[in-house]
Design a protein around this motif. Structure first.
Motif, mmCIF file in Angstrom:
data_model
loop_
_atom_site.group_PDB
_atom_site.id
_atom_site.type_symbol
_atom_site.label_atom_id
_atom_site.label_comp_id
_atom_site.label_asym_id
_atom_site.label_seq_id
_atom_site.Cartn_x
_atom_site.Cartn_y
_atom_site.Cartn_z
ATOM 1 N N UNK A 43 0.820 -1.210 0.000
ATOM 2 C CA UNK A 43 0.000 0.000 0.000
ATOM 3 C C UNK A 43 0.858 1.267 0.000
ATOM 4 N N UNK A 44 2.068 1.164 0.490
ATOM 5 C CA UNK A 44 2.958 2.328 0.494
ATOM 6 C C UNK A 44 3.372 2.738 -0.912
ATOM 7 N N UNK A 45 3.158 1.861 -1.883
ATOM 8 C CA UNK A 45 3.552 2.140 -3.256
ATOM 9 C C UNK A 45 2.398 2.627 -4.122
ATOM 10 N N UNK A 46 1.259 2.961 -3.516
ATOM 11 C CA UNK A 46 0.131 3.412 -4.329
ATOM 12 C C UNK A 46 0.551 4.656 -5.117
ATOM 13 N N UNK A 47 0.247 4.612 -6.406
ATOM 14 C CA UNK A 47 0.610 5.727 -7.275
ATOM 15 C C UNK A 47 1.999 5.624 -7.870
ATOM 16 N N UNK A 48 2.780 4.650 -7.466
ATOM 17 C CA UNK A 48 4.126 4.463 -8.024
ATOM 18 C C UNK A 48 4.119 3.248 -8.935
ATOM 19 N N UNK A 49 4.957 3.289 -9.941
ATOM 20 C CA UNK A 49 5.012 2.184 -10.892
ATOM 21 C C UNK A 49 5.985 1.094 -10.473
ATOM 22 N N UNK A 50 6.943 1.450 -9.629
ATOM 23 C CA UNK A 50 7.994 0.490 -9.279
ATOM 24 C C UNK A 50 8.234 0.492 -7.775
ATOM 25 N N UNK A 51 8.693 -0.637 -7.291
ATOM 26 C CA UNK A 51 9.062 -0.740 -5.893
ATOM 27 C C UNK A 51 9.472 -2.157 -5.554
#
Length: 168
Positions: A43-51
């Motif tokens: 959930x911390x990566x919402x809005x990001x394409x990579x992680x």
């Protein structure tokens, strides 16, 4: 220290540079081996394409009852388009079940296997042996990024890291 270099103008330039670098960095979140914890981490990566989600994996989770949880966590992370990194305690000798477990988890799309010394006080030869044995457990065509996390309890972190690199 940054603010004292050449006043606030220099500070602004430095912060802008750091911000630009971080914009393209591949962020990493650490999670314990638990489906709910892994979901919260994604959930911390919402809005990001990579992680990357780094999962702390006990060796016994490569086989046995915890293997199901491990597989579910990897599938969840991969389904959401993120990468997984498994942080696994290095073993000087890997059991057949552990080797089979490494093969199974990498077949699920795991991208990085990082071995750590887990408080063991190893010398470089032991690290090299652990890396070679783990690499040999996987089929030759398996694409995995290997990592080593060597702690410096006895001043051997650099030597152990170099031995791990030489071992592949």
């Amino acid at each position: 220290e940054i603010g004292q270099i050449n006043g606030n103008a220099r500070t602004g330039q430095t912060l802008a540079t750091l911000s630009a670098m971080l914009e393209h960095a591949l962020p990493c979140v650490v999670s314990r081996l638990d489906e709910h914890a892994a979901l919260r981490a994604t959930e911390l990566f919402s809005g990001r394409k990579h992680g990357v989600i780094r999962l702390h994996v006990p060796v016994d989770a490569l086989h046995g009852p915890d293997e199901v949880t491990l597989r579910r966590c990897i599938q969840l992370v991969c389904h959401l388009g993120l990468q997984t990194e498994l942080l696994i305690p290095a073993q000087e000798s890997w059991s057949e079940e552990q080797q089979d477990g490494l093969c199974r988890v990498t077949s699920l799309g795991d991208s990085t296997l990082t071995l750590h010394d887990a408080g063991q006080h190893w010398i470089p030869e032991q690290w090299a042996r652990a890396i070679r044995t783990a690499r040999q457990a996987l089929p030759a065509h398996t694409e995995v990024c290997w990592g080593a996390c060597c702690h410096d309890g006895h001043g051997l972190a650099t030597a152990n890291t170099l031995a791990a690199i030489r071992a592949g």
